[in-house]
Design a protein around this motif. Sequence first.
Motif, short mmCIF file in Angstrom:
data_model
loop_
_atom_site.label_atom_id
_atom_site.label_comp_id
_atom_site.label_asym_id
_atom_site.label_seq_id
_atom_site.Cartn_x
_atom_site.Cartn_y
_atom_site.Cartn_z
N GLY A 2 -11.46 26.17 71.35
CA GLY A 2 -11.21 27.61 71.26
C GLY A 2 -10.43 27.97 70.01
N MET A 3 -9.39 27.19 69.73
CA MET A 3 -8.56 27.45 68.57
C MET A 3 -9.37 27.27 67.28
N THR A 4 -10.20 26.26 67.24
CA THR A 4 -11.04 26.02 66.07
C THR A 4 -11.98 27.20 65.84
N ALA A 22 -19.82 35.85 63.82
CA ALA A 22 -18.36 35.86 63.94
C ALA A 22 -17.93 36.39 65.31
N ARG A 23 -18.57 37.44 65.78
CA ARG A 23 -18.21 37.98 67.10
C ARG A 23 -18.55 37.01 68.21
N SER A 30 -12.31 32.95 72.45
CA SER A 30 -11.44 33.66 73.38
C SER A 30 -11.61 33.15 74.80
N LEU A 31 -12.85 32.94 75.21
CA LEU A 31 -13.12 32.40 76.54
C LEU A 31 -12.47 31.04 76.73
N LEU A 32 -12.70 30.14 75.79
CA LEU A 32 -12.15 28.79 75.91
C LEU A 32 -10.63 28.79 75.86
N SER A 33 -10.07 29.62 75.01
CA SER A 33 -8.61 29.70 74.91
C SER A 33 -8.01 30.29 76.18
N GLY A 34 -8.65 31.28 76.74
CA GLY A 34 -8.18 31.87 77.99
C GLY A 34 -8.21 30.86 79.12
N HIS A 60 -0.07 43.98 74.40
CA HIS A 60 0.24 42.57 74.62
C HIS A 60 -0.32 41.66 73.53
N GLY A 61 -1.54 41.90 73.11
CA GLY A 61 -2.13 41.06 72.07
C GLY A 61 -1.41 41.19 70.74
N ILE A 62 -1.00 42.41 70.40
CA ILE A 62 -0.25 42.63 69.16
C ILE A 62 1.10 41.93 69.24
#
Length: 168
Positions: A2-4, A22-23, A30-34, A60-62
Amino acid sequence: RGMTLIGKHLRAACANGHDIEARNGMAMGSLLSGMALAVGNVGAVHALAHTLGGSYGVPHGIANAMLLAPIMDYNRAHCVERYARVAEMLGEPVQGLSAEEASICAIEAVRRLTVDVGIPSRLREVGVPADGLEGVAERCLATQGRILPNNPRELTRDDAIAILRALY
């Protein structure tokens, strides 16, 4: 993974919302990181971000993005090897660097990424008043007891205030 994916695609997705590759990369990242966050828990970044959101309406994201590099810097001595790996995942040229040097590269990569995608760099830019920083630190420590023990380094009141002041 996810980070990669995020490191590879976030800038392009922000620069051009019509860039489907890119999207798609960001959606998967985002899915993997979540999923990883759900299992691995969160620490001081999220704890302070929750408090900034609740106290001053900072999204929260900011708040997370603004706090990530400073909290990484605060925690770095306790997770040098992990951060060295983060630098690799973000595509930093770490070949030949010590883990110590690579861990610093990770923090700088996160700083550059937040700047490149237009994240505000100062708490005053998102409506947090200077006289509210101590209150944020105190509320964080009082209300985020479920999250803070997951942080690699204990976050004290004075440390939280110093981090927030540096971001002001």
